[in-house]
Scaffold this active site. Structure first.
Site, PDB file in Angstrom:
ATOM      1  CB  SER B  63      -0.933   0.028   1.214  1.00 53.41           C
ATOM      2  OG  SER B  63      -1.940  -0.933   1.065  1.00 53.41           O
ATOM      3  CE  LYS B  66      -3.732   0.773  -1.241  1.00 55.74           C
ATOM      4  NZ  LYS B  66      -4.502   0.323  -0.052  1.00 55.74           N
ATOM      5  CE1 TYR B 190      -4.511  -0.834  -5.331  1.00 54.85           C
ATOM      6  CE2 TYR B 190      -4.963  -3.178  -5.234  1.00 54.85           C
ATOM      7  CZ  TYR B 190      -4.826  -1.960  -4.594  1.00 54.85           C
ATOM      8  OH  TYR B 190      -4.996  -1.876  -3.234  1.00 54.85           O
ATOM      9  CE1 TYR B 242      -3.979   0.146   4.524  1.00 55.46           C
ATOM     10  CE2 TYR B 242      -2.688  -0.992   6.183  1.00 55.46           C
ATOM     11  CZ  TYR B 242      -2.932  -0.681   4.862  1.00 55.46           C
ATOM     12  OH  TYR B 242      -2.134  -1.213   3.901  1.00 55.46           O
ATOM     13  CB  VAL B 260      -0.227  -5.948   4.140  1.00 60.01           C
ATOM     14  CG1 VAL B 260      -1.474  -5.289   4.690  1.00 60.01           C
ATOM     15  CG2 VAL B 260      -0.330  -6.183   2.650  1.00 60.01           C
TER      16      VAL B 260
END
Lengths: 306, 306, 306, 306
Positions: B63, B66, B190, B242, B260
């Site tokens: 992530s 991102k 992605y 998160y 993660v």
């Protein structure tokens, strides 16, 4: 049992309401129908057939096909497995295409919401989609007494190309370990089974088999296990009209399953099967004129279960 | 600014907690790592680099990518469009892979939950996945000062073959008119961007650019619009960890983004970028040892924003 | 119609399952009962009464009272108003005490979940709680053919002092403009109506009136409008067994309403009313032995609607 | 530090937007204010006070009081207990008065949504509401440097008589074992603390204490534990502007807490406290002109944290 006049009156009554609804509009094939069409057909268990209006107008079966796929899956896997591990038998207050409860409860609530029907479709046996859909087609032709039931290719292609909400449900179910096998193959079967053209007459025949405990009233052939036919009637009553099932039970009061193509299959056990067609839908996705016809008939024929 | 000793102590402190977490286990490539690994690297804006432990151990960026895709999409589409029409900038109390709010609110809450990041990925320009991922790779190599950053092919293939929950999100977003272009192409991009191998040093370099208002502290090259770097720092603070972002803000207090794979990119504006790696995760999906290192450093260096 | 032997066997069958459930435990009065108790009573429409086991053991009526209050409210306000403006008639997949859907849909889904029943209670006319509860008591005594039905004061006080979840529902409904009048008065009535002591015989009598279209089979007195009795039977089938109604429809197949006191009122239209009592509940809050007795009887007497 | 001219321009800028919002309308006392009012006050840590517009216009503090009650509860119970057992520190994407997540997660997400603030209120010590509110009043007068802060009796009575949504939250929390003590007493305190009249000047003073690590910049008196002041600033940034906190962090970038009375308390750590008042609210419940003033100042004074 019921006079042609009475059926005529039922249709006229239903016609008063078609203006209040509108056809499904998520694909052009459904959106461009004349929403004032309305037809009804009754097949009584002694073999009489009564019809009125657009009873022979073809429309896509849509969610009514969920009855047929469920019977096949119950045959292939048994209710013990299917209703324990794969899909519940409880109504849900959510719309038919809702995904929310999959996050909190895993298993779809019942086989008639889309998530449940996609799960059920994944449990039908066959070496590929072709074979599975072949079984479906053969079976529905028997149930409807009509060998001329075919896939509506245009609707199928439209459904397939726009079915992203169903794809989301299917991949979610796959991720949760509920859906079996290949997702796209399962969806291909699902889109096909929803895109079969039928008429109100076909639907009335199918309903008559359910009313007759699984036996074709014309040929005497047993097509559905009696216990399975009974389970389906119960499920239709509690979940068959989407999140409008409660009101339908109160106002009409017999098992029915609707589809966004405008059809409703309705079952008066031990007496008759009813098929209606009217593409103008209410906000729950049920045929608005179709419900009114059934309301009328339930009262006239005194055939509510309640 | 900070001594090697201090960093060493931070690492030792973090090591006390790795036993309490566990690596992500949704794909075997992530599950089978040694969960006690821990590394940290600091790149200060005056060009000093400090490193400890497994700072050069490669792990998949997950992530943290991102951040990079969001910068590209903001460059291609502008914040006006992206944050108005496509994705919000609000934290959500739900887990990073939740689908529930898409049904009630349509637009993903922020670009760091999966639904938001997939949406952002679909807004990156390029004639095909190859070109888009090429842009991503070129760009992240600049941000990380490392031309040797590559796709981890095994993780990519694993992610792709098991990514059904993300597929569900993507198709749902497509059905709602949020996701642009082809779903599978978007997902392919992605999965690739999440599967790039980096080290804590790489992540520290990337963070240093964000700390330096978008300019590479070594080369002086401007890589991110200052206003965009600022927006990212704000988003990292409110949404970067998160549904543990609130606690992280209180306990640590500077912008950070976790993945993660075990990495965390952390930004001390005008001072330094920090990269940590520790694959043992807490129940929110954040590196448990990594957070403890950052807690330690925030206190020692007095660099909480609060 | 049905032999004493058959009823005896039904009870024996039900007894096999009482060990699997447990009594409601939110108040001590309910928690401390012997969970192996089981009783059943049948009142046929020709006046025969059959009883077995703990048929005369008093228990608090709990949610079965929602039938009685709904009849009163329908009498006072009419179905048009009540089912349009105040409460729906749709099953919900949520537990009976859930508050979630009130935030997204305003009106409670149906009169048998707590939120709906509290709303219905607020629509019963009377100048104060005393008068309203007086009407309730008089009416239920008629329905049950028993002038000795009284409030269980201990349970009432316990319910009242621990009823904070119901209080939350009531205040939420008040804030949304659904609940009428004073909240605490409404709750006081609600707690009283739930705390009335009845027996399986009482419940069988009440059910027999519903089975007989609203007319007391012994006295011939009409106690419920036939159309209202019909609406209740439909509602009982779709919503009467909480979020276990779908399975009950499939396995048993006639209208029923359960209460966490352990009672179930079941209606075989045109034939009989059945009352069962068994305080061991399943995870949905329904009497586990009671359901098994009804399953047995439905099969033996072939009285499923499906 | 900041000129009067600059503050004047900030106010003028804010005035352009008051027409786009509207005052809270759930009680007449709030609804009937002139929505074009706007005022701002800055208290710098070196003791300078700048004011513009309706800076001395009293308004009810509403949710800004949640800062004060949280400090008291943290003092009485400690953060360990409060943030572990009673209330989280995570932002939620839901509106401030939402009840949904209480059903799935039990503990309120943070102390600034209503459910969290009511929980916090229940943790303040005192033998009765009088004593607890006395402590609150004494304390807020110190924080605001103003001994003339009083309860607005009319607003209090209105809040109390219409506060059913908050009552629902409180009873739900009681039922879940989260809320301590008597519900109505807790609510009485909660309604009182929200109904205290303050001005933008008062709010600026309170904010200056938070900016000054808990010490009154005029008297040098320590009023808040430094670690507690820091925790509050972090919470304000992630959760202080309801479900608009993410956008506020991006556009403005320092800790703030708003109230539906139209006030915002904003903290520029080590530099100043800012109080604004403008009763026209946006759809999230934040002062629309107030946010614009803060946006303007953040840019001019370059005091975003990001």
């Amino acid at each position: 049992m019921i006079s042609q006049n009475c059926l005529h009156d039922a249709l006229s009554y239903g016609k008063c309401f078609t203006g209040l609804g509108r056809p499904a509009d998520y694909i052009p094939e459904l959106a461009r129908v004349n929403k004032h069409q309305l037809g009804v057909c009754i097949v009584s268990l002694d073999g009489e057939i009564l019809k009125e209006g657009a009873y022979d107008r073809p429309f896509t079966i849509q969610s009514i096909s969920k009855l047929v796929s469920l019977i096949l899956a119950l045959h292939d896997r048994g209710g013990e497995y299917l209703f324990q591990d794969k899909v519940g038998v409880e109504p849900t207050g959510d719309p038919f295409n809702s995904i929310i409860k999959l996050e909190t409860r895993t298993r779809p609530f019942n086989p008639f919401i889309n998530a449940g029907a996609i799960t059920v479709a994944s449990c039908i046996e066959g070496k590929d989609t072709e074979e599975r859909f072949g079984r479906f087609l053969t079976y529905i032709r028997h149930l409807c007494n009509n060998d001329e039931i075919y896939l509506n290719e245009n609707v199928y292609l439209s459904e397939k190309s726009t079915g992203d909400r169903n794809r989301a449900l299917a991949y979610y179910l796959k991720a949760s370990g509920i859906l079996e096998g290949d997702v796209e193959e399962c969806l291909d079967f699902y889109f096909r089974m929803c895109s079969v053209d039928v008429t109100a007459l076909d639907i009335a025949n199918l309903s008559a088999v359910l009313a007759n405990h699984g036996t074709n009233p014309f040929t005497g052939e047993n097509l559905i296990e009696p216990s399975c036919a009974k389970a389906l009637r119960a499920l239709m009553l509690t979940c068959g009209m989407y999140d409008g099932s409660g009101r339908f039970a109160m106002k009409v009061g017999f098992p029915a399953k609707s589809g966004v193509g405008g059809g409703i299959a309705a079952v008066v056990v031990d007496r008759m099967g009813i098929g209606v067609y009217g593409p103008a839908l209410d906000e729950k996705g049920n045929s608005i004129g179709g419900i009114k016809i059934l309301e009328y008939l339930a009262k006239k024929l005194d055939c509510s279960l309640f």
